[in-house]
Motif scaffolding. Sequence first.
Motif, PDB file in Angstrom:
ATOM      1  N   SER A 132     -14.330 -59.924 -11.925  1.00 45.51           N
ATOM      2  CA  SER A 132     -15.576 -59.740 -11.194  1.00 45.51           C
ATOM      3  C   SER A 132     -15.481 -58.557 -10.229  1.00 45.51           C
ATOM      4  O   SER A 132     -16.350 -57.681 -10.207  1.00 45.51           O
ATOM      5  N   LYS A 133     -14.427 -58.528  -9.427  1.00 45.96           N
ATOM      6  CA  LYS A 133     -14.266 -57.434  -8.462  1.00 45.96           C
ATOM      7  C   LYS A 133     -14.037 -56.108  -9.185  1.00 45.96           C
ATOM      8  O   LYS A 133     -14.564 -55.074  -8.787  1.00 45.96           O
ATOM      9  N   TYR A 134     -13.281 -56.121 -10.254  1.00 49.77           N
ATOM     10  CA  TYR A 134     -13.002 -54.914 -11.032  1.00 49.77           C
ATOM     11  C   TYR A 134     -14.297 -54.312 -11.574  1.00 49.77           C
ATOM     12  O   TYR A 134     -14.542 -53.114 -11.450  1.00 49.77           O
ATOM     13  N   LEU A 135     -15.160 -55.152 -12.160  1.00 44.83           N
ATOM     14  CA  LEU A 135     -16.420 -54.671 -12.712  1.00 44.83           C
ATOM     15  C   LEU A 135     -17.382 -54.222 -11.617  1.00 44.83           C
ATOM     16  O   LEU A 135     -18.112 -53.233 -11.788  1.00 44.83           O
ATOM     17  N   ALA A 136     -17.388 -54.929 -10.478  1.00 44.83           N
ATOM     18  CA  ALA A 136     -18.264 -54.528  -9.370  1.00 44.83           C
ATOM     19  C   ALA A 136     -17.869 -53.145  -8.857  1.00 44.83           C
ATOM     20  O   ALA A 136     -18.738 -52.291  -8.598  1.00 44.83           O
ATOM     21  N   GLU A 137     -16.584 -52.894  -8.712  1.00 42.47           N
ATOM     22  CA  GLU A 137     -16.132 -51.578  -8.238  1.00 42.47           C
ATOM     23  C   GLU A 137     -16.413 -50.488  -9.267  1.00 42.47           C
ATOM     24  O   GLU A 137     -16.789 -49.373  -8.910  1.00 42.47           O
ATOM     25  N   ALA A 138     -16.270 -50.822 -10.557  1.00 47.33           N
ATOM     26  CA  ALA A 138     -16.572 -49.847 -11.609  1.00 47.33           C
ATOM     27  C   ALA A 138     -18.058 -49.500 -11.586  1.00 47.33           C
ATOM     28  O   ALA A 138     -18.433 -48.327 -11.718  1.00 47.33           O
ATOM     29  N   ALA A 139     -18.907 -50.496 -11.392  1.00 50.13           N
ATOM     30  CA  ALA A 139     -20.349 -50.248 -11.321  1.00 50.13           C
ATOM     31  C   ALA A 139     -20.679 -49.394 -10.100  1.00 50.13           C
ATOM     32  O   ALA A 139     -21.493 -48.464 -10.179  1.00 50.13           O
ATOM     33  N   ARG A 140     -20.060 -49.677  -8.974  1.00 50.84           N
ATOM     34  CA  ARG A 140     -20.312 -48.900  -7.748  1.00 50.84           C
ATOM     35  C   ARG A 140     -19.918 -47.435  -7.947  1.00 50.84           C
ATOM     36  O   ARG A 140     -20.660 -46.523  -7.591  1.00 50.84           O
ATOM     37  N   ARG A 141     -18.746 -47.202  -8.540  1.00 52.41           N
ATOM     38  CA  ARG A 141     -18.303 -45.820  -8.787  1.00 52.41           C
ATOM     39  C   ARG A 141     -19.267 -45.093  -9.720  1.00 52.41           C
ATOM     40  O   ARG A 141     -19.603 -43.923  -9.501  1.00 52.41           O
ATOM     41  N   LYS A 142     -19.733 -45.773 -10.756  1.00 46.84           N
ATOM     42  CA  LYS A 142     -20.656 -45.166 -11.723  1.00 46.84           C
ATOM     43  C   LYS A 142     -21.976 -44.810 -11.050  1.00 46.84           C
ATOM     44  O   LYS A 142     -22.510 -43.706 -11.233  1.00 46.84           O
ATOM     45  N   ILE A 143     -22.511 -45.714 -10.244  1.00 43.79           N
ATOM     46  CA  ILE A 143     -23.785 -45.462  -9.556  1.00 43.79           C
ATOM     47  C   ILE A 143     -23.642 -44.301  -8.581  1.00 43.79           C
ATOM     48  O   ILE A 143     -24.513 -43.424  -8.505  1.00 43.79           O
ATOM     49  N   GLU A 144     -22.549 -44.254  -7.827  1.00 42.70           N
ATOM     50  CA  GLU A 144     -22.331 -43.153  -6.879  1.00 42.70           C
ATOM     51  C   GLU A 144     -22.188 -41.823  -7.609  1.00 42.70           C
ATOM     52  O   GLU A 144     -22.711 -40.799  -7.154  1.00 42.70           O
ATOM     53  N   ALA A 145     -21.505 -41.816  -8.751  1.00 41.60           N
ATOM     54  CA  ALA A 145     -21.358 -40.586  -9.533  1.00 41.60           C
ATOM     55  C   ALA A 145     -22.710 -40.130 -10.074  1.00 41.60           C
ATOM     56  O   ALA A 145     -23.027 -38.938 -10.061  1.00 41.60           O
ATOM     57  N   ASP A 146     -23.523 -41.079 -10.540  1.00 40.45           N
ATOM     58  CA  ASP A 146     -24.853 -40.732 -11.045  1.00 40.45           C
ATOM     59  C   ASP A 146     -25.726 -40.176  -9.930  1.00 40.45           C
ATOM     60  O   ASP A 146     -26.472 -39.215 -10.131  1.00 40.45           O
ATOM     61  N   ASP A 147     -25.656 -40.775  -8.749  1.00 40.37           N
ATOM     62  CA  ASP A 147     -26.435 -40.287  -7.610  1.00 40.37           C
ATOM     63  C   ASP A 147     -26.017 -38.858  -7.240  1.00 40.37           C
ATOM     64  O   ASP A 147     -26.864 -38.010  -6.979  1.00 40.37           O
ATOM     65  N   ALA A 148     -24.723 -38.608  -7.237  1.00 43.53           N
ATOM     66  CA  ALA A 148     -24.228 -37.269  -6.908  1.00 43.53           C
ATOM     67  C   ALA A 148     -24.699 -36.262  -7.958  1.00 43.53           C
ATOM     68  O   ALA A 148     -25.097 -35.140  -7.624  1.00 43.53           O
ATOM     69  N   ALA A 149     -24.671 -36.656  -9.224  1.00 48.17           N
ATOM     70  CA  ALA A 149     -25.124 -35.761 -10.294  1.00 48.17           C
ATOM     71  C   ALA A 149     -26.617 -35.482 -10.152  1.00 48.17           C
ATOM     72  O   ALA A 149     -27.062 -34.352 -10.351  1.00 48.17           O
ATOM     73  N   ASP A 150     -27.404 -36.496  -9.800  1.00 46.18           N
ATOM     74  CA  ASP A 150     -28.848 -36.298  -9.591  1.00 46.18           C
ATOM     75  C   ASP A 150     -29.093 -35.321  -8.458  1.00 46.18           C
ATOM     76  O   ASP A 150     -29.967 -34.462  -8.549  1.00 46.18           O
ATOM     77  N   ASN A 151     -28.336 -35.444  -7.373  1.00 54.69           N
ATOM     78  CA  ASN A 151     -28.484 -34.525  -6.243  1.00 54.69           C
ATOM     79  C   ASN A 151     -28.144 -33.094  -6.665  1.00 54.69           C
ATOM     80  O   ASN A 151     -28.822 -32.152  -6.277  1.00 54.69           O
ATOM     81  N   ASP A 152     -27.084 -32.950  -7.461  1.00 53.93           N
ATOM     82  CA  ASP A 152     -26.690 -31.616  -7.929  1.00 53.93           C
ATOM     83  C   ASP A 152     -27.775 -31.015  -8.815  1.00 53.93           C
ATOM     84  O   ASP A 152     -28.094 -29.837  -8.695  1.00 53.93           O
ATOM     85  N   ARG A 153     -28.360 -31.843  -9.697  1.00 52.48           N
ATOM     86  CA  ARG A 153     -29.424 -31.346 -10.567  1.00 52.48           C
ATOM     87  C   ARG A 153     -30.630 -30.920  -9.737  1.00 52.48           C
ATOM     88  O   ARG A 153     -31.265 -29.919 -10.036  1.00 52.48           O
ATOM     89  N   GLY A 154     -30.936 -31.667  -8.692  1.00 51.73           N
ATOM     90  CA  GLY A 154     -32.055 -31.303  -7.817  1.00 51.73           C
ATOM     91  C   GLY A 154     -31.810 -29.977  -7.139  1.00 51.73           C
ATOM     92  O   GLY A 154     -32.704 -29.135  -7.043  1.00 51.73           O
ATOM     93  N   ARG A 155     -30.596 -29.782  -6.651  1.00 53.96           N
ATOM     94  CA  ARG A 155     -30.260 -28.505  -6.017  1.00 53.96           C
ATOM     95  C   ARG A 155     -30.341 -27.371  -7.023  1.00 53.96           C
ATOM     96  O   ARG A 155     -30.792 -26.275  -6.713  1.00 53.96           O
ATOM     97  N   ASN A 156     -29.875 -27.621  -8.250  1.00 54.80           N
ATOM     98  CA  ASN A 156     -29.905 -26.582  -9.283  1.00 54.80           C
ATOM     99  C   ASN A 156     -31.337 -26.206  -9.638  1.00 54.80           C
ATOM    100  O   ASN A 156     -31.631 -25.036  -9.868  1.00 54.80           O
ATOM    101  N   ARG A 157     -32.243 -27.178  -9.686  1.00 49.84           N
ATOM    102  CA  ARG A 157     -33.646 -26.877  -9.981  1.00 49.84           C
ATOM    103  C   ARG A 157     -34.235 -26.005  -8.890  1.00 49.84           C
ATOM    104  O   ARG A 157     -34.990 -25.068  -9.168  1.00 49.84           O
TER     105      ARG A 157
END
Length: 85
Positions: A28-53
């Motif tokens: 449970s904790k392993y999957l929760a941390e994996a989900a958190r890392r994935k969401i944070e990475a996606d958010d960072a990528a979205d911010n980068d795409r916004g800056r690039n636009r």
Amino acid sequence: MKNVTISMDDELAQRTRIAAARAGQSVSKYLAEAARRKIEADDAADNDRGRNRQLEAIERILAGPKWSVMEDGRMPTSEERNARR
């Protein structure tokens, strides 16, 4: 804290249990941390795409046609620039 039920194939479930055990965590904790890392990475990528636009938009504006502000081979004076026509 919410409880969530997930489904996965047997092989993935076994590999997840092994990976969690190696990390010294519950599944449970392993999957929760994996989900958190994935969401944070996606958010960072979205911010980068916004800056690039924004950067691409600025570059398109600057690459556009140049405005000719020269008059008779010289820059206009402030009075000429601000004169109402």
